[in-house]
Structure formats: structure tokens, C-alpha cells
Design an enzyme around this catalytic site. Structure first.
Site, mmCIF file in Angstrom:
data_model
loop_
_atom_site.group_PDB
_atom_site.id
_atom_site.type_symbol
_atom_site.label_atom_id
_atom_site.label_comp_id
_atom_site.label_asym_id
_atom_site.label_seq_id
_atom_site.Cartn_x
_atom_site.Cartn_y
_atom_site.Cartn_z
ATOM 1 N N THR A 121 -17.457 -18.901 -25.319
ATOM 2 C CA THR A 121 -16.128 -18.751 -24.720
ATOM 3 C C THR A 121 -15.483 -20.111 -24.475
ATOM 4 O O THR A 121 -14.281 -20.292 -24.690
ATOM 5 C CB THR A 121 -16.227 -17.975 -23.393
ATOM 6 O OG1 THR A 121 -16.829 -16.712 -23.632
ATOM 7 C CG2 THR A 121 -14.850 -17.770 -22.779
ATOM 8 N N THR A 162 -20.873 -6.208 -21.398
ATOM 9 C CA THR A 162 -19.952 -7.164 -20.787
ATOM 10 C C THR A 162 -20.612 -7.762 -19.553
ATOM 11 O O THR A 162 -20.723 -7.133 -18.514
ATOM 12 C CB THR A 162 -18.600 -6.513 -20.426
ATOM 13 O OG1 THR A 162 -17.782 -7.463 -19.750
ATOM 14 C CG2 THR A 162 -18.769 -5.282 -19.553
ATOM 15 N N CYS A 166 -16.000 -4.590 -13.353
ATOM 16 C CA CYS A 166 -15.013 -4.544 -12.261
ATOM 17 C C CYS A 166 -13.589 -4.542 -12.821
ATOM 18 O O CYS A 166 -13.253 -5.324 -13.717
ATOM 19 C CB CYS A 166 -15.215 -5.750 -11.339
ATOM 20 S SG CYS A 166 -13.922 -5.972 -10.098
ATOM 21 N N HIS A 189 -14.013 -21.375 -27.610
ATOM 22 C CA HIS A 189 -12.723 -20.734 -27.880
ATOM 23 C C HIS A 189 -11.606 -21.448 -27.120
ATOM 24 O O HIS A 189 -10.524 -21.696 -27.667
ATOM 25 C CB HIS A 189 -12.757 -19.257 -27.462
ATOM 26 C CG HIS A 189 -13.487 -18.362 -28.402
ATOM 27 N ND1 HIS A 189 -13.012 -18.031 -29.648
ATOM 28 C CD2 HIS A 189 -14.675 -17.710 -28.274
ATOM 29 C CE1 HIS A 189 -13.859 -17.220 -30.259
ATOM 30 N NE2 HIS A 189 -14.883 -17.016 -29.436
#
Length: 343
Positions: A40, A288, A107, A43
Site C-alpha cells: 500500500t 481485509t 468496521c 501505491h
């Protein structure tokens, strides 16, 4: 304090001098010891479509980390200065439908360290006390930083039991390598991995893969079917974020088999869901983050017992000031996990 931040809407980061945020009543201030690079973060460094739509600048980046508690808010009872912690990087609301149904990792009001709030590529970070996981003092900081991504690998591989089951893991980046290690110590056999980078192919074998296939050179379908005696694999773990790898893996999963998808795809993915999923009766899990906190007990047990050695996945260490070298290396793929050592 010194920190790595995204300050411009273009490729790259820069070192900034940032203010230390004092902890609130239920927060802790952590002196960061190590922070590892996630895909991430790459990215965000590249400033691709996803990151340009998600990140608000300026933003201190980084999320995988370990450190020492420097100070605590007045309501914090279970942590004290000097405690050595890893960090759960998903900051949850605790009140939404998902949280109340024990799916905190999903969440509905989720905030992520280094993405929605300032992160761990810094000398200090302030977080809710409930996001800290206390470690043994003798655990190397860079290994403690890997507990967070290891949790992703644990939930990917162990969404269901894998003992004695054949498994295909597509992509041997750091999370793929960690997934191979988890599969190995959990009794999966044979473990088949796919990867195009020669450096990571060697690492995959080191982590315990029984077969490592290169999609650019090998007939993946033919070889996997031969290995599994025409049955296909019992378990398919997609870690690459590559559309072709996903479709190949679905083709190679045995009818009634299980699929776990951790990789994130840069564009929409199109495939024949009727024939590849529905009519094969596949069970698909989207992964996730980690389960908070049941997965943390598993990762800690795997590391601290010595059952799982994740040190081969950690291949390079840099100082914060050397971030350009670190991210240039990440772009080549000739590395496993890279750690920033912050002292």
C-alpha cells in the site's frame, strides 16, 4: 520529529519536520523502533489512481510498526512507558453494525494508520491504547513490525483448515511469502506458488513452497493438474492482485474448494462467475486486515514459539533518510520486506 510524508500530488515522498502529537486520555505516544514497507505504501509512493483518490495531503505515511511506549493518557491502565508493542493499524469505531457483530476488521467507519491519519514512518506516533499489542522485550523490532502483515497471511491461509490439503498461492511478494510459511507450518501439502520474479522465486522455496511456477515460462494449468492428479487444488489463495492469476486460480480450484482473496486489483475484474464459482460450488473469502484480536494471538504464538521463522522474508533495512533507495528497491521486486530502523 523526523518523518516521511506525501506532500505533493505526484510520485515520491519527502522528509519533513513534524510536530509530536501528545496523547489524549485514551491514547499512547509510541517511540517508533521499526516500520516495514507495505505494498500500500508503494501505491502511495507511486501516486496511482487509488492513492490519489484516497490520500489527503500532507500525510505522514507508513503503518506496519513496532515501538516503545513513551507516555500514556490518563485513562490508560494496561500500558505503561517502556512497554514494547506492535500496532493494529485499523482504528475502529466499535459502534457500527460490523463492529457489534464481531467483524471489527470490516468496521464501517474504519480509519487506517498512514492512510486516513498520520502514520509510522516517523520518530513518534500517537494512537488509541486499544490498538497496541504488547510484545516480549527480546523480540527484534523489525520482526515485531511484521506481526501486522503476518496476520493478513494467517487469515488468508487459515480461513479454513488446510492440514493435508493442496494449496495454490499466487504471488510471492512479502505477503505471499508469509502465506507460504503459514501454510507450511499448518500442514498443507503440496504448496504450489506462482511468481515471475527470480529473486522471489528463490525466497518462496526458502519459505517452504514445494513447487514454484513461473506463469511466463510454465503451463500453469497443465502442471498443477498433473501435481494434483487431475483434481485441482483444495485451497486457492490470491495474493498478487493480478487478474489473470485470479482467473487461473479459480480454474485450478477443485469443485467444492475454498478461495481466499487478499490481493487488491487496480481495475475492475471480469470473469465467468457462473462456471468458475457458482457451478463449482466454491467458497470465497475476502480478506481485509486481521481479526481483532483473535488473529493476533495466532501470529504471536507462531512467532514466539519458534514454529514459524519469518526472518527470511525480511531482506533489507534502511534509515528513514534512505527512503528513496528503499522504494526504488521495492519497485524492482528484488526484495522481501524492507524495514525502516528508527533510533
Amino acid at each position: 520529529m523526523k518523518a516521511i510524508a506525501k506532500t505533493k500530488k505526484e510520485k515520491g515522498f519527502e522528509i519533513i519536520d513534524a510536530k509530536i502529537k501528545e496523547p489524549g486520555e485514551n491514547e499512547v505516544l509510541i517511540k517508533v523502533k521499526a516500520s516495514t514497507i507495505c505494498g500500500t505504501d508503494l501505491h502511495i509512493y507511486k501516486w496511482d489512481k487509488w492513492s490519489s483518490e484516497r490520500i489527503k495531503i500532507p500525510r505522514i505515511v507508513g503503518h506496519e510498526m513496532s515501538g516503545e511506549i513513551a507516555s500514556v493518557g490518563k485513562n490508560v491502565k494496561n500500558l505503561k512507558p517502556g512497554d514494547f508493542v506492535s500496532v493494529e493499524t485499523h482504528i475502529i469505531c466499535g459502534e457500527c453494525y460490523a463492529c457489534k457483530n464481531n467483524r471489527q476488521e470490516a468496521c464501517m467507519n474504519l480509519k487506517i494508520l498512514g492512510i486516513d491519519m498520520d502514520g509510522s514512518y516517523a520518530e513518534y506516533v500517537t494512537l488509541p491504547a486499544e490498538n497496541c499489542w504488547k510484545n516480549e522485550k527480546n523480540l527484534p523490532p523489525e520482526i515485531a513490525s511484521l506481526k501486522e502483515p503476518l496476520g493478513n497471511a494467517v487469515d488468508t491461509v487459515l480461513s479454513e483448515d488446510v492440514t493435508g490439503k493442496s494449496i495454490l498461492i499466487t504471488g510471492c511478494g512479502p505477503l505471499g511469502l508469509l502465506s507460504i510459511g503459514v501454510a507450511k507450518v499448518s500442514g498443507a501439502y503440496p504448496i504450489i506458488a506462482t511468481e515471475i520474479n527470480e529473486y522471489r522465486i528463490k525466497k518462496a522455496k526458502e519459505m517452504g513452497a514445494d513447487y514454484v511456477l513461473n506463469p511466463l515460462k510454465d503451463n500453469i494449468y497443465e502442471i498443477v493438474m498433473d501435481i494434483t492428479k487431475g483434481n485441482g487444488v483444495d485451497v486457492f489463495c490470491e495474493v498478487s492482485g493480478n487478474e489473470k492469476a485470479l482467473i487461473d486460480g479459480l480454474n485450478l480450484t477443485t469443485p467444492g474448494g475454498r478461495v481466499s482473496i487478499l490481493g487488491l486489483f487496480k481495475d475492475e475484474v471480469k470473469f465467468d462467475i457462473n462456471n468458475l464459482v457458482v457451478l463449482k460450488g466454491l467458497r470465497i473469502y475476502g480478506i481485509t486486515g486481521r481479526k481483532i484480536y483473535s488473529t493476533w494471538y495466532k501470529t504471536s504464538a507462531l512467532i514466539e514459539s519458534g514454529i514459524l521463522d519469518i526472518s527470511p522474508v525480511l531482506t533489507h533495512k534502511f534509515k528513514l533518510e534512505e527512503f528513496e533507495k528503499a522504494f526504488n528497491l521495492m519497485e524492482t521486486g528484488n526484495c522481501g520486506k524492507i524495514a525502516f530502523i528508527i533510533d
